[in-house]
Design a protein around this motif. Structure first.
Motif, mmCIF file in Angstrom:
data_model
loop_
_atom_site.group_PDB
_atom_site.id
_atom_site.type_symbol
_atom_site.label_atom_id
_atom_site.label_comp_id
_atom_site.label_asym_id
_atom_site.label_seq_id
_atom_site.Cartn_x
_atom_site.Cartn_y
_atom_site.Cartn_z
ATOM 1 N N LEU A 1 31.458 47.503 41.002
ATOM 2 C CA LEU A 1 31.434 47.377 42.453
ATOM 3 C C LEU A 1 31.498 45.925 42.908
ATOM 4 C CD1 LEU A 1 30.388 50.344 42.181
ATOM 5 C CD2 LEU A 1 28.947 49.868 44.132
ATOM 6 N N PHE A 2 30.938 45.019 42.119
ATOM 7 C CA PHE A 2 30.750 43.646 42.572
ATOM 8 C C PHE A 2 31.469 42.620 41.706
ATOM 9 C CE2 PHE A 2 28.057 39.766 42.772
ATOM 10 C CZ PHE A 2 28.233 39.478 44.125
ATOM 11 N N LEU A 3 31.596 42.884 40.433
ATOM 12 C CA LEU A 3 32.094 41.877 39.501
ATOM 13 C C LEU A 3 33.553 42.081 39.129
ATOM 14 C CD1 LEU A 3 29.000 41.911 37.123
ATOM 15 C CD2 LEU A 3 29.469 40.296 38.975
ATOM 16 N N ASP A 4 34.147 41.032 38.594
ATOM 17 C CA ASP A 4 35.477 41.136 38.004
ATOM 18 C C ASP A 4 35.305 41.321 36.493
ATOM 19 O OD1 ASP A 4 34.816 38.616 36.980
ATOM 20 O OD2 ASP A 4 36.242 37.554 38.249
ATOM 21 N N GLU A 5 36.417 41.370 35.766
ATOM 22 C CA GLU A 5 36.362 41.650 34.334
ATOM 23 C C GLU A 5 35.509 40.626 33.579
ATOM 24 O OE1 GLU A 5 39.451 42.562 30.656
ATOM 25 O OE2 GLU A 5 40.207 42.313 32.693
ATOM 26 N N ARG A 6 35.685 39.376 33.907
ATOM 27 C CA ARG A 6 34.903 38.312 33.244
ATOM 28 C C ARG A 6 33.407 38.433 33.549
ATOM 29 N NH1 ARG A 6 35.384 32.223 34.875
ATOM 30 N NH2 ARG A 6 33.682 31.437 33.633
ATOM 31 N N GLY A 7 33.082 38.628 34.817
ATOM 32 C CA GLY A 7 31.687 38.783 35.206
ATOM 33 C C GLY A 7 31.059 40.017 34.585
ATOM 34 N N ARG A 8 31.843 41.082 34.511
ATOM 35 C CA ARG A 8 31.354 42.327 33.917
ATOM 36 C C ARG A 8 31.032 42.139 32.439
ATOM 37 N NH1 ARG A 8 34.659 44.890 36.430
ATOM 38 N NH2 ARG A 8 36.394 44.974 34.967
ATOM 39 N N ALA A 9 31.879 41.394 31.733
ATOM 40 C CA ALA A 9 31.636 41.137 30.312
ATOM 41 C C ALA A 9 30.349 40.351 30.121
ATOM 42 C CB ALA A 9 32.820 40.395 29.707
ATOM 43 N N GLN A 10 30.118 39.348 30.965
ATOM 44 C CA GLN A 10 28.888 38.560 30.884
ATOM 45 C C GLN A 10 27.670 39.428 31.220
ATOM 46 O OE1 GLN A 10 28.401 35.449 29.799
ATOM 47 N NE2 GLN A 10 26.211 35.690 30.112
ATOM 48 N N PHE A 11 27.795 40.230 32.252
ATOM 49 C CA PHE A 11 26.725 41.135 32.679
ATOM 50 C C PHE A 11 26.315 42.044 31.520
ATOM 51 C CE2 PHE A 11 25.599 44.990 35.387
ATOM 52 C CZ PHE A 11 24.496 44.429 36.010
ATOM 53 N N ARG A 12 27.311 42.599 30.860
ATOM 54 C CA ARG A 12 27.020 43.510 29.746
ATOM 55 C C ARG A 12 26.418 42.765 28.557
ATOM 56 N NH1 ARG A 12 30.395 48.636 27.388
ATOM 57 N NH2 ARG A 12 28.796 49.198 25.896
ATOM 58 N N ARG A 13 26.886 41.552 28.292
ATOM 59 C CA ARG A 13 26.304 40.761 27.200
ATOM 60 C C ARG A 13 24.830 40.479 27.446
ATOM 61 N NH1 ARG A 13 31.292 38.146 27.254
ATOM 62 N NH2 ARG A 13 30.525 36.483 28.592
#
Length: 101
Positions: free
Chosen positions: A40-52
């Protein structure tokens, strides 16, 4: 569980997250409901960091989070269409992110 944690419900001060609003759907439940903010809020790069950073959640929880994001976006567009351009923008961003992977 917040149920629609997106940029419209986040408060920032000087670029830093300082609050969360709109708790109308707040409930104890599946943590995947809050993880859907990855789309909803992040892009692919942000999502990868979020998941890490959130290592305590297994793959099945992340799959459910994608489902939550899909449901929220499809319902938002079906119910409101483009009558609320802000919500439609979030829904369209989310769908694009889900399709991106």
């Amino acid at each position: 569980m917040h149920a629609d944690l997106h940029r419209g419900n986040l408060l920032f001060t000087d670029g830093e997250l300082t609050g969360v609003i709109d708790w109308g759907c707040a409930a104890a439940g599946d943590p995947a409901g809050d993880l859907m903010t990855a789309w909803l809020f992040l892009d692919e790069r942000g999502r990868a960091q979020f998941r890490r950073e959130l290592t305590e959640f297994d793959d099945a929880t992340w799959v459910r989070a994608r489902g939550w994001a899909l449901e929220l976006s499809v319902l938002a567009l079906a119910r409101r269409g483009d009558s609320n351009s802000f919500v439609a923008g979030i829904a369209r961003h989310t769908l694009a992110q889900l399709l991106a992977g």
